[in-house]
Design a protein around this motif. Structure first.
Motif, short mmCIF file in Angstrom:
data_model
loop_
_atom_site.label_atom_id
_atom_site.label_comp_id
_atom_site.label_asym_id
_atom_site.label_seq_id
_atom_site.Cartn_x
_atom_site.Cartn_y
_atom_site.Cartn_z
N PHE A 17 6.97 -2.71 -7.82
CA PHE A 17 7.15 -2.83 -6.38
C PHE A 17 8.55 -3.32 -6.06
O PHE A 17 9.07 -4.22 -6.72
CB PHE A 17 6.12 -3.81 -5.79
N GLU A 18 9.14 -2.71 -5.05
CA GLU A 18 10.41 -3.11 -4.45
C GLU A 18 10.10 -3.37 -2.98
O GLU A 18 9.81 -2.44 -2.24
CB GLU A 18 11.46 -2.00 -4.58
N ASP A 44 0.79 -1.22 0.00
CA ASP A 44 0.00 0.00 0.00
C ASP A 44 0.83 1.28 0.00
O ASP A 44 0.46 2.25 -0.65
CB ASP A 44 -0.98 0.00 1.18
N GLU A 45 1.95 1.30 0.68
CA GLU A 45 2.74 2.54 0.74
C GLU A 45 3.47 2.84 -0.56
O GLU A 45 3.87 3.98 -0.79
CB GLU A 45 3.72 2.46 1.91
N GLN A 46 3.64 1.84 -1.41
CA GLN A 46 4.34 2.06 -2.67
C GLN A 46 3.42 2.46 -3.81
O GLN A 46 3.88 2.89 -4.86
CB GLN A 46 5.12 0.80 -3.07
N PHE A 87 9.10 -6.70 -8.44
CA PHE A 87 8.16 -7.28 -9.40
C PHE A 87 7.20 -6.19 -9.87
O PHE A 87 7.12 -5.11 -9.28
CB PHE A 87 7.39 -8.46 -8.79
N ASP A 88 6.47 -6.51 -10.92
CA ASP A 88 5.47 -5.62 -11.48
C ASP A 88 4.10 -6.29 -11.44
O ASP A 88 4.00 -7.51 -11.54
CB ASP A 88 5.79 -5.29 -12.94
N VAL A 89 3.08 -5.48 -11.30
CA VAL A 89 1.70 -5.93 -11.49
C VAL A 89 1.20 -5.12 -12.68
O VAL A 89 1.02 -3.91 -12.59
CB VAL A 89 0.83 -5.71 -10.24
N SER A 90 1.04 -5.82 -13.81
CA SER A 90 0.67 -5.16 -15.07
C SER A 90 -0.74 -5.47 -15.52
O SER A 90 -1.27 -4.80 -16.39
CB SER A 90 1.64 -5.58 -16.18
#
Length: 176
Positions: A148-149, A10-12, A68-71
């Motif tokens: 996201f990291e 959530d913070e990213q 990773f990515d959420v695309s």
């Protein structure tokens, strides 16, 4: 009372977190933010002992942060819940290694064999599961892809039925 090992996102991605809360309002009183679960359920809260906590600390201390990515989003079969699909990085390998470390706690109590990483966005398919995926995609327009990291995992525990709180944070130890 259950526990879970998860990644807070959530913070990213503040706007994506707001969309999550709109799409999955049941999570708000449960105190579960936009996240990806690594292992649920973990040890029952009342049985969780220092040896298990040390094992979890050591596990994450021996791992690199996750990137990773959420695309895109997908929907569970038969009109089920909609979720964000994480891609890239070592997320799935991390989940599998954690499950292997704690085989006495199979993910989702064994209901799903080798469940994929997923960022839950809705509780279920709702009254109109056929259009749910489209509605979620419309709400997330312009918010994906999200990168996201993640450098820590979070142990959540139920403080009362269906209400969670953070019990401990586990930093990933290998940097760079």
């Amino acid at each position: 009372m259950d526990t879970a090992i998860t990644l807070f996102l959530d913070e990213q991605a503040a706007e994506l977190a707001r969309a999550h809360d709109e799409l999955y309002p049941e999570r708000i009183p449960e105190h579960i933010p936009l996240s990806i679960t690594l292992l649920y359920p973990f040890a029952p809260a009342e049985e969780l002992d220092e040896d298990q906590l040390r094992m979890v600390r050591d596990f994450f201390a021996s791992r690199h942060p996750l990137s990773f990515d959420v695309s895109r989003v997908a929907q569970w079969p038969d009109g089920g819940a909609v979720y964000g699909v994480p891609e890239g990085g070592d997320l799935r390998a991390t989940m599998r290694a954690l499950w292997e470390l704690f085989p006495e706690f199979p993910p989702y109590r064994g209901a799903l064999e080798d469940p994929p990483p997923h960022m839950s966005l809705t509780l279920d398919g709702g009254d109109d599961p056929g259009s749910l995926l489209r509605r979620v995609e419309e709400r997330l327009a312009g918010l994906l892809p999200a990168h996201f990291e993640v450098d820590e995992a979070v142990l959540m525990e139920e403080s009362e039925p269906d209400v969670f709180r953070v019990r401990e944070r586990f930093p990933f130890g290998i940097q760079g």
